[in-house]
Design a protein around this motif. Sequence first.
Motif, PDB file in Angstrom:
ATOM      1  N   CYS A   5       4.023  -5.353  14.023  1.00 11.77           N
ATOM      2  CA  CYS A   5       3.367  -6.138  12.979  1.00 11.77           C
ATOM      3  C   CYS A   5       2.661  -5.167  12.041  1.00 11.77           C
ATOM      4  CB  CYS A   5       2.356  -7.114  13.580  1.00 11.77           C
ATOM      5  SG  CYS A   5       1.019  -6.284  14.452  1.00 11.77           S
ATOM      6  N   GLY A   6       2.249  -5.665  10.885  1.00 10.33           N
ATOM      7  CA  GLY A   6       1.534  -4.822   9.940  1.00 10.33           C
ATOM      8  C   GLY A   6       0.178  -4.427  10.489  1.00 10.33           C
ATOM      9  N   ARG A   7      -0.310  -3.300  10.042  1.00 12.04           N
ATOM     10  CA  ARG A   7      -1.637  -2.832  10.457  1.00 12.04           C
ATOM     11  C   ARG A   7      -2.714  -3.653   9.746  1.00 12.04           C
ATOM     12  NH1 ARG A   7      -1.134   3.145   8.173  1.00 12.04           N
ATOM     13  NH2 ARG A   7      -3.376   3.295   8.582  1.00 12.04           N
ATOM     14  N   THR A   8      -3.931  -3.579  10.247  1.00 15.18           N
ATOM     15  CA  THR A   8      -4.996  -4.403   9.657  1.00 15.18           C
ATOM     16  C   THR A   8      -6.235  -3.557   9.348  1.00 15.18           C
ATOM     17  OG1 THR A   8      -5.619  -5.005  11.909  1.00 15.18           O
ATOM     18  CG2 THR A   8      -4.263  -6.578  10.710  1.00 15.18           C
ATOM     19  N   GLY A  45       7.348 -10.148   5.249  1.00  8.63           N
ATOM     20  CA  GLY A  45       6.524  -9.070   4.701  1.00  8.63           C
ATOM     21  C   GLY A  45       6.109  -8.134   5.813  1.00  8.63           C
ATOM     22  N   ASP A  46       4.799  -7.767   5.829  1.00  5.71           N
ATOM     23  CA  ASP A  46       4.309  -6.916   6.914  1.00  5.71           C
ATOM     24  C   ASP A  46       3.515  -7.735   7.930  1.00  5.71           C
ATOM     25  OD1 ASP A  46       5.447  -4.877   5.554  1.00  5.71           O
ATOM     26  OD2 ASP A  46       3.575  -3.992   4.841  1.00  5.71           O
ATOM     27  N   THR A  47       3.626  -9.070   7.865  1.00  2.00           N
ATOM     28  CA  THR A  47       2.946  -9.904   8.861  1.00  2.00           C
ATOM     29  C   THR A  47       3.618  -9.719  10.209  1.00  2.00           C
ATOM     30  OG1 THR A  47       2.369 -11.490   7.155  1.00  2.00           O
ATOM     31  CG2 THR A  47       2.300 -12.278   9.440  1.00  2.00           C
ATOM     32  N   MET A  95      -3.104   7.059   6.986  1.00  2.00           N
ATOM     33  CA  MET A  95      -2.996   6.202   5.795  1.00  2.00           C
ATOM     34  C   MET A  95      -1.622   6.387   5.149  1.00  2.00           C
ATOM     35  SD  MET A  95      -5.500   4.278   4.940  1.00  2.00           S
ATOM     36  CE  MET A  95      -6.292   3.838   6.465  1.00  2.00           C
ATOM     37  N   PRO A  96      -1.064   5.347   4.553  1.00  2.00           N
ATOM     38  CA  PRO A  96       0.184   5.543   3.807  1.00  2.00           C
ATOM     39  C   PRO A  96      -0.020   6.617   2.729  1.00  2.00           C
ATOM     40  CG  PRO A  96      -0.277   3.206   4.063  1.00  2.00           C
ATOM     41  CD  PRO A  96      -1.474   3.939   4.576  1.00  2.00           C
ATOM     42  N   ALA A  97       0.981   7.452   2.570  1.00  2.00           N
ATOM     43  CA  ALA A  97       0.837   8.616   1.689  1.00  2.00           C
ATOM     44  C   ALA A  97       0.474   8.218   0.255  1.00  2.00           C
ATOM     45  CB  ALA A  97       2.134   9.424   1.706  1.00  2.00           C
ATOM     46  N   ARG A  98       1.003   7.077  -0.225  1.00  2.00           N
ATOM     47  CA  ARG A  98       0.812   6.734  -1.648  1.00  2.00           C
ATOM     48  C   ARG A  98      -0.221   5.623  -1.865  1.00  2.00           C
ATOM     49  NH1 ARG A  98       6.480   5.565  -4.238  1.00  2.00           N
ATOM     50  NH2 ARG A  98       5.178   5.413  -6.105  1.00  2.00           N
ATOM     51  N   ALA A 137       6.476  -6.084  20.833  1.00  2.00           N
ATOM     52  CA  ALA A 137       5.644  -5.238  21.702  1.00  2.00           C
ATOM     53  C   ALA A 137       4.156  -5.527  21.549  1.00  2.00           C
ATOM     54  CB  ALA A 137       5.928  -3.765  21.390  1.00  2.00           C
ATOM     55  N   ARG A 138       3.738  -5.978  20.364  1.00  2.00           N
ATOM     56  CA  ARG A 138       2.294  -6.192  20.155  1.00  2.00           C
ATOM     57  C   ARG A 138       1.849  -7.611  20.510  1.00  2.00           C
ATOM     58  NH1 ARG A 138       1.423  -2.837  14.669  1.00  2.00           N
ATOM     59  NH2 ARG A 138       2.042  -0.827  15.518  1.00  2.00           N
ATOM     60  N   VAL A 139       2.781  -8.538  20.576  1.00  2.00           N
ATOM     61  CA  VAL A 139       2.397  -9.949  20.700  1.00  2.00           C
ATOM     62  C   VAL A 139       2.943 -10.615  21.969  1.00  2.00           C
ATOM     63  CG1 VAL A 139       2.336 -12.157  19.480  1.00  2.00           C
ATOM     64  CG2 VAL A 139       2.458 -10.036  18.161  1.00  2.00           C
ATOM     65  N   ALA A 184       0.820  -1.218   0.000  1.00  2.00           N
ATOM     66  CA  ALA A 184       0.000   0.000   0.000  1.00  2.00           C
ATOM     67  C   ALA A 184       0.852   1.265   0.000  1.00  2.00           C
ATOM     68  CB  ALA A 184      -0.891   0.008   1.240  1.00  2.00           C
ATOM     69  N   ASP A 185       2.156   1.095   0.144  1.00  2.00           N
ATOM     70  CA  ASP A 185       2.985   2.290   0.357  1.00  2.00           C
ATOM     71  C   ASP A 185       4.002   2.531  -0.752  1.00  2.00           C
ATOM     72  OD1 ASP A 185       4.302  -0.034   0.959  1.00  2.00           O
ATOM     73  OD2 ASP A 185       5.559   0.880   2.478  1.00  2.00           O
ATOM     74  N   HIS A 186       4.188   1.552  -1.638  1.00  2.00           N
ATOM     75  CA  HIS A 186       5.118   1.740  -2.757  1.00  2.00           C
ATOM     76  C   HIS A 186       4.651   0.859  -3.909  1.00  2.00           C
ATOM     77  CE1 HIS A 186       6.745  -2.003  -1.015  1.00  2.00           C
ATOM     78  NE2 HIS A 186       7.014  -2.301  -2.273  1.00  2.00           N
ATOM     79  N   ASP A 203      11.212  -1.556   7.960  1.00  2.00           N
ATOM     80  CA  ASP A 203      11.490  -1.130   9.320  1.00  2.00           C
ATOM     81  C   ASP A 203      11.656   0.378   9.292  1.00  2.00           C
ATOM     82  OD1 ASP A 203      12.154  -2.293  12.163  1.00  2.00           O
ATOM     83  OD2 ASP A 203      13.363  -0.502  11.813  1.00  2.00           O
ATOM     84  N   TYR A 204      10.991   1.025  10.225  1.00  2.00           N
ATOM     85  CA  TYR A 204      10.965   2.491  10.236  1.00  2.00           C
ATOM     86  C   TYR A 204      11.960   3.064  11.233  1.00  2.00           C
ATOM     87  CZ  TYR A 204       6.707   1.338   7.714  1.00  2.00           C
ATOM     88  OH  TYR A 204       5.818   0.811   6.797  1.00  2.00           O
ATOM     89  N   LYS A 205      12.732   2.156  11.888  1.00  2.00           N
ATOM     90  CA  LYS A 205      13.652   2.639  12.933  1.00  2.00           C
ATOM     91  C   LYS A 205      15.077   2.142  12.722  1.00  2.00           C
ATOM     92  CE  LYS A 205      10.055   2.882  16.464  1.00  2.00           C
ATOM     93  NZ  LYS A 205       9.493   2.209  17.639  1.00  2.00           N
TER      94      LYS A 205
HETATM   95  N1  LIG Z   1       4.128   6.268   6.773  1.00  2.00           N
HETATM   96  C1  LIG Z   1       4.109   5.275   5.777  1.00  2.00           C
HETATM   97  C2  LIG Z   1       3.081   4.192   6.043  1.00  2.00           C
HETATM   98  C3  LIG Z   1       3.475   3.304   7.097  1.00  2.00           C
HETATM   99  C4  LIG Z   1       2.467   2.161   7.166  1.00  2.00           C
HETATM  100  O1  LIG Z   1       1.261   2.339   7.376  1.00  2.00           O
HETATM  101  N2  LIG Z   1       2.986   0.951   6.970  1.00  2.00           N
HETATM  102  C5  LIG Z   1       2.172  -0.226   6.977  1.00  2.00           C
HETATM  103  C6  LIG Z   1       2.761  -1.266   6.053  1.00  2.00           C
HETATM  104  S1  LIG Z   1       2.152  -1.085   4.440  1.00  2.00           S
HETATM  105  C7  LIG Z   1       2.083  -0.855   8.343  1.00  2.00           C
HETATM  106  O2  LIG Z   1       1.485  -1.896   8.464  1.00  2.00           O
HETATM  107  N3  LIG Z   1       2.679  -0.270   9.376  1.00  2.00           N
HETATM  108  C8  LIG Z   1       2.612  -0.859  10.682  1.00  2.00           C
HETATM  109  C9  LIG Z   1       3.012   0.092  11.741  1.00  2.00           C
HETATM  110  O3  LIG Z   1       3.463   1.201  11.391  1.00  2.00           O
HETATM  111  O4  LIG Z   1       2.904  -0.294  12.897  1.00  2.00           O
HETATM  112  C10 LIG Z   1       3.739   5.835   4.402  1.00  2.00           C
HETATM  113  O5  LIG Z   1       3.155   6.907   4.330  1.00  2.00           O
HETATM  114  O6  LIG Z   1       4.006   5.152   3.431  1.00  2.00           O
END
Ligand SMILES: N[C@@H](CCC(=O)N[C@@H](CS)C(=O)NCC(=O)O)C(=O)O
Length: 350
Positions: free
Chosen positions: A137-140, A129-131, A210-213, A189-191, A60-62, A172-174
């Motif tokens: 974990c990935g958002r739902t 992946g984002d599982t 929401m993801p920007a793209r 942290a979530r599980v 959803a993001d790229h 990974d965002y960090k």
């Molecule tokens: N800020 C990012 C989006 C980050 C995002 O929502 N990532 C999704 C993966 S597609 C997610 O599941 N993130 C989990 C989280 O940030 O905890 C963007 O704009 O593209």
Amino acid sequence: MFFKQLFDPASSTLTYLIADDSNHEAVLIDPVTEQVERDVRLLREHGLALKYTLETHVHADHVTAAHALKQATGAQTAVCRDCNAQGYDRLLKDGDVILFGHEEILTIATPGHTPGSVSYLWRDRVFTGDTLLIGGCGRTDFQNGSAEALWTSITEKLFALDEQILVYPAHDYKGRRVSSIGEEKRFNARVAGKTREEFLSVMKNLNLPMPARIHEAVPANLEGGAGQPAVASALAQPKVAVQSVSAKQLAEALRAPGVHLLDVRTPEEFEAIRIAGAVNVPLDRLDPAALLARMDANDPVYVVCQTGTRSQFAAAELRAAGFRRVVHVDGGTNAWTVAGLPVARGPASA
Ligand SMILES: N[C@@H](CCC(=O)N[C@@H](CS)C(=O)NCC(=O)O)C(=O)O
Ligand SMILES: [Fe+2]
């Protein structure tokens, strides 16, 4: 084995390049369209033939580089059938095995972040992946995500793997790059230490933007990333048919005067053992235009490598540059050696 973790800073996406050392077939997991030239250059520098692009899900993001890589390299593209996507060559399901060279990757359905999310298990590592992210974990909350399904995928499928298995996520965002099943079981942290209900409550209250793209990325990825800019033609693999000869036929051909034999392996491989009379032009330094300026387009040129993969790639480039009589050697230096034909070893000048 060949393994490289790559990063796209704009989307914080981790892409993985895996290849078999023996015949140089490769796969790319979650390639990003903005990085396609980087990826094609890497494939070329390492003499790799891309067999598959593998998506862990419809991102959803790229936008995926699947289609652009297919155009540039002839790779097959693959995604899980439960993504309901079109324009991919192979639709995967739980238990499917992806073969490249002597390597295999197992597809594990891990729905939740999206219904078609999968993880790929290869040797001692799993691409989640984002599982399962590092510490998260990935958002739902979009793309028909399901926190219930995600809980089951993480706790019953991924956490059933050996604790030593390395976890390589899609994002990974960090700045973190790798974890393990054991670490995630203990520290995620979530599980970790959470009940299913606690997890569901956390997931319901994430309130992430929401993801920007997302509005560009999801439709494009549902079409395999078609319509993205093509790879610069100088990097793309030329689509030219290449003929081959056996090692024995090469031995016959080398008796004639004026025949060129180019060995496109690395200098180290060339020094270790080579066909007597071969000239080393490593694939990453192959410059067909420069060769054409020094040689005649009608000169017979034979191209050889170790097993016959890189030589096809090089021969196609030479053909595309204008050489008319280019042939590559089936089975490469291996086949020549097995046939008991004369070899040389050591530095080329010796
Ligand atoms: N800020 C990012 C989006 C980050 C995002 O929502 N990532 C999704 C993966 S597609 C997610 O599941 N993130 C989990 C989280 O940030 O905890 C963007 O704009 O593209
Ligand atoms: Fe995602």
